[in-house]
Every structure is written in structure tokens, then in C-alpha cells.
Design a protein around this motif. Structure first.
Motif, short mmCIF file in Angstrom:
data_model
loop_
_atom_site.label_atom_id
_atom_site.label_comp_id
_atom_site.label_asym_id
_atom_site.label_seq_id
_atom_site.Cartn_x
_atom_site.Cartn_y
_atom_site.Cartn_z
N GLU A 1 13.36 -12.42 -16.70
CA GLU A 1 14.39 -13.38 -17.62
C GLU A 1 15.67 -13.58 -16.90
OE1 GLU A 1 14.05 -11.80 -21.53
OE2 GLU A 1 12.53 -13.28 -21.95
N ARG A 2 16.26 -12.03 -16.36
CA ARG A 2 17.62 -12.34 -15.82
C ARG A 2 17.56 -13.14 -14.53
NH1 ARG A 2 17.73 -6.97 -16.29
NH2 ARG A 2 17.23 -6.39 -14.18
N GLU A 3 16.46 -12.83 -13.49
CA GLU A 3 16.35 -13.56 -12.29
C GLU A 3 16.14 -15.14 -12.63
OE1 GLU A 3 16.81 -12.34 -9.34
OE2 GLU A 3 17.21 -10.14 -9.90
N ARG A 4 15.60 -15.36 -13.41
CA ARG A 4 15.02 -16.95 -13.87
C ARG A 4 14.20 -17.65 -12.82
NH1 ARG A 4 20.36 -19.46 -16.52
NH2 ARG A 4 18.70 -21.07 -16.51
N VAL A 5 13.86 -17.06 -11.78
CA VAL A 5 13.01 -17.77 -10.79
C VAL A 5 11.98 -16.87 -10.45
CG1 VAL A 5 12.78 -18.81 -8.66
CG2 VAL A 5 14.75 -19.19 -9.99
N VAL A 6 10.71 -17.01 -10.32
CA VAL A 6 9.37 -16.39 -9.96
C VAL A 6 8.84 -17.37 -8.78
CG1 VAL A 6 7.25 -15.24 -10.34
CG2 VAL A 6 9.14 -15.14 -12.04
N ALA A 7 8.70 -16.79 -7.69
CA ALA A 7 8.04 -17.53 -6.48
C ALA A 7 6.71 -17.34 -6.69
CB ALA A 7 8.69 -17.16 -5.10
N VAL A 8 5.91 -18.38 -6.81
CA VAL A 8 4.39 -18.23 -6.93
C VAL A 8 3.80 -18.49 -5.51
CG1 VAL A 8 2.13 -19.07 -7.98
CG2 VAL A 8 4.07 -18.67 -9.39
N ALA B 1 10.75 -15.12 3.95
CA ALA B 1 11.67 -16.06 3.98
C ALA B 1 12.07 -16.69 2.63
CB ALA B 1 10.83 -17.27 4.77
N VAL B 2 11.30 -16.60 1.64
CA VAL B 2 11.81 -16.95 0.41
C VAL B 2 12.88 -15.89 -0.20
CG1 VAL B 2 11.04 -17.32 -2.18
CG2 VAL B 2 9.41 -18.02 -0.13
N ALA B 3 12.64 -14.60 0.07
CA ALA B 3 13.46 -13.80 -0.36
C ALA B 3 15.14 -13.78 0.17
CB ALA B 3 13.18 -12.21 -0.12
N ALA B 4 14.77 -14.34 1.61
CA ALA B 4 16.27 -14.65 2.44
C ALA B 4 16.86 -15.64 1.71
CB ALA B 4 15.96 -15.04 3.87
N GLY B 5 16.11 -16.64 0.97
CA GLY B 5 16.84 -17.79 0.30
C GLY B 5 17.14 -17.29 -1.09
N GLY B 6 17.11 -16.02 -1.54
CA GLY B 6 17.76 -15.54 -2.81
C GLY B 6 16.83 -15.42 -3.71
N VAL B 7 15.41 -15.60 -3.68
CA VAL B 7 14.45 -15.20 -4.65
C VAL B 7 14.16 -13.69 -4.91
CG1 VAL B 7 12.02 -15.83 -5.69
CG2 VAL B 7 13.67 -17.47 -4.77
N ARG B 8 14.09 -13.07 -5.80
CA ARG B 8 13.84 -11.66 -5.78
C ARG B 8 12.42 -11.22 -6.51
NH1 ARG B 8 16.34 -11.73 -2.19
NH2 ARG B 8 18.45 -11.37 -1.84
N GLN C 1 13.68 -2.39 -2.81
CA GLN C 1 13.65 -2.10 -4.33
C GLN C 1 14.12 -3.34 -5.11
OE1 GLN C 1 15.44 1.77 -5.21
NE2 GLN C 1 13.58 2.45 -5.72
N GLU C 2 15.11 -4.11 -4.64
CA GLU C 2 15.54 -5.15 -5.39
C GLU C 2 14.51 -6.30 -5.59
OE1 GLU C 2 17.05 -5.89 -1.37
OE2 GLU C 2 17.08 -4.35 -2.43
N LEU C 3 13.38 -6.32 -4.69
CA LEU C 3 12.16 -7.24 -4.88
C LEU C 3 11.19 -6.87 -5.65
CD1 LEU C 3 11.89 -8.53 -1.01
CD2 LEU C 3 13.48 -9.42 -2.85
N MET C 4 10.87 -7.65 -6.44
CA MET C 4 9.50 -7.38 -7.38
C MET C 4 8.49 -8.17 -6.97
SD MET C 4 9.49 -7.77 -11.67
CE MET C 4 10.81 -6.45 -11.86
N VAL C 5 7.35 -7.54 -6.89
CA VAL C 5 6.07 -8.34 -6.58
C VAL C 5 4.97 -8.04 -7.58
CG1 VAL C 5 4.33 -8.70 -4.79
CG2 VAL C 5 6.42 -8.30 -4.24
N GLY C 6 4.25 -9.00 -7.95
CA GLY C 6 3.20 -8.93 -9.03
C GLY C 6 2.05 -9.69 -8.95
#
Length: 80
Positions: A11-18, A33-40, A64-69
Motif C-alpha cells: 500500500e505504501r509503495e502503490r505500485v507492483v510490477a507484474v 531495469a524496473v527497479a532502476a526506474g523506482g519500482v520496489r 532488502q528494499e526490494l520485495m519479490v513475491g
């Protein structure tokens, strides 16, 4: 991480890259590449060949700032 913390983070990040790829060899490069664009926060769909093993490999080497599920989990065996 408790489920409530996971939900709060999303909810805090507001974006989930699928991420849905036919070529699993490209997964790390796409994620970076997507993380470099700011997605976490990332979802790797179970439609990616070898997704479970790939997720395990990715999470060992990511900051650690990146979350993968996992996503597109459609049965109990896959969820386990």
C-alpha cells in the motif's frame, strides 16, 4: 515478514510490477531495469518457467528494499 506488514508495504509503495516472461533467463535483467526506474515491489507470475526456483534465487541476492513475491498461484500445491 508478517502478512500485515507485506500489505502495508504494498500500500505504501502503490505500485507492483507484474513480471510475466517466456524466457526465464531475462528475469533478473528485467527486475533490475524496473527497479532502476523506482519500482520496489515485484510479482513473478507462476507462468514464468521455473518461477519458484527463480524467485528463491532472486531473493537471495537482492537489496532488502526490494520485495519479490509469487503471482498467478492457482492451486494449493503451488502455494506450498
Amino acid at each position: 515478514m508478517p502478512p500485515t506488514d507485506i500489505v502495508a508495504r504494498i500500500e505504501r509503495e502503490r505500485v507492483v510490477a507484474v513480471i510475466r516472461l517466456a524466457d526465464p533467463e531475462k528475469l533478473r535483467a528485467v527486475l533490475e531495469a524496473v527497479a532502476a526506474g523506482g519500482v520496489r515491489v515485484f510479482e513473478v507470475t507462476m507462468t514464468v518457467p521455473g518461477a519458484i526456483d527463480l524467485i528463491a534465487q532472486l531473493t537471495r541476492g537482492l537489496p532488502q528494499e526490494l520485495m519479490v513475491g509469487a503471482g498467478t498461484v492457482i492451486d494449493a500445491d503451488t502455494a506450498r
